[in-house]
Scaffold this active site. Structure first.
Site, PDB file in Angstrom:
ATOM      1  N   GLY A 174       0.969  -1.058   0.097  1.00 30.59           N
ATOM      2  CA  GLY A 174       0.081   0.033  -0.037  1.00 30.59           C
ATOM      3  C   GLY A 174       0.783   1.177   0.086  1.00 30.59           C
ATOM      4  N   ALA A 175       0.436   2.130  -0.850  1.00 30.69           N
ATOM      5  CA  ALA A 175       1.108   3.613  -0.824  1.00 30.69           C
ATOM      6  C   ALA A 175       1.442   4.064   0.482  1.00 30.69           C
ATOM      7  CB  ALA A 175       0.246   4.339  -1.586  1.00 30.69           C
ATOM      8  N   ASP A 176       0.467   4.009   1.477  1.00 31.38           N
ATOM      9  CA  ASP A 176       0.515   4.634   2.820  1.00 31.38           C
ATOM     10  C   ASP A 176       1.311   3.926   3.594  1.00 31.38           C
ATOM     11  OD1 ASP A 176      -1.030   2.121   2.803  1.00 31.38           O
ATOM     12  OD2 ASP A 176      -2.103   2.689   4.462  1.00 31.38           O
TER      13      ASP A 176
END
Length: 266
Positions: A107-109
């Site tokens: 995930g980008a986060d």
């Protein structure tokens, strides 16, 4: 100025950085079908309250774990701020290695948290993010992302407990006065709070054992201060770590060229 957009499963956070400091942060509930015009009406009203104008924005960066929301967030940047947004994904220049089997699945986060945590605190470290899911992300001494742990978020666990057990009410999360609950609500709050504290301490201990090196522990997310009260394992709380990751990734990568067809969603 930079418009940073952090689109999570529960909320989308918009923030503006003027090159020195964050000028404003605003959040709205995540809805994949929310149009770019709906975002604009809401966001530009908040800009006015903060003394900002759409023309102040010359860069935009988006990090999202909700792919369906990306199309309208891109249109927002293009149509209302006249800039092509940089999208945080595994294929851009992160400045560190992503040492996992399938980098595209991260995930980008989680990558943004790893980037900002290493930049501000240096590794090796663990970032705990109390979001829709509770994630533990491990960053090596050289800043490389090593993977981590994904567990159900606190609110998901509370909702599952309420829905699966007919006589258990829906409750809010809070630190109980005692471990032994004297009524149903107190018992549920104790189970959730101390259960998660035990999970945090146990997972960090196992990560440290596998990594065989001291690891700083940084926490972020709305519930981080609450759980930091129950354990000494959390060394630092940083509520802006994902936004900082977006700012850093925008500084590291050039602004993308606009598409030939402005209506393109790719």
């Amino acid at each position: 100025m930079l418009l940073a957009v952090d689109a999570g499963n529960t909320n989308v956070v918009f923030a503006v950085h003027d090159g020195v400091e964050w000028r404003g942060r605003w959040r709205i509930a995540t809805r994949a079908d929310r149009t770019s015009d709906e975002y604009a009406v809401w966001l530009l009203a908040l800009f006015q309250f903060s003394g900002l104008k759409p023309t102040d924005i010359d860069r935009c960066v988006i990090g999202t774990v909700v792919p369906a929301a990306l199309y309208n967030l891109r249109r927002l940047a293009r149509e209302w701020f006249s800039c092509e947004p940089l999208v945080a994904r595994s294929t851009i220049d992160w400045g560190f290695e992503i040492r996992v089997d399938r980098p595209a699945e991260v995930g980008a986060d989680r990558l943004l948290n790893a980037l900002a945590a290493h930049h501000h605190y240096r590794g090796p470290l663990v970032v705990i993010d109390f979001g829709t899911a509770t994630t533990f992300d491990v960053v090596d001494e050289d800043g490389a992302y090593l993977g981590g742990v994904i567990a159900p978020g606190i609110n998901l666990s509370l909702e599952a407990l309420h829905k699966a057990a007919a006589r258990l009410p829906r409750i809010g999360i809070g630190r109980p006065q005692a471990v032994i609950g004297r009524d149903t609500i107190a018992a549920m709050q104790s189970g959730i709070f101390w259960g998660y504290v035990g999970m945090i301490e146990g997972i960090v201990a196992r990560i440290r054992s596998e990594h065989e090196a001291p690891l700083k522990v940084i926490a972020t997310g709305g519930l981080a201060p609450l759980f930091a009260e129950g354990t000494t394992i959390i060394e630092r709380i940083d509520p802006d770590i994902t936004l900082e990751g977006l700012r850093l990734i925008a500084a590291r990568n050039p602004a993308p060229a606009p598409p030939r067809n402005p209506r393109d969603s790719a």
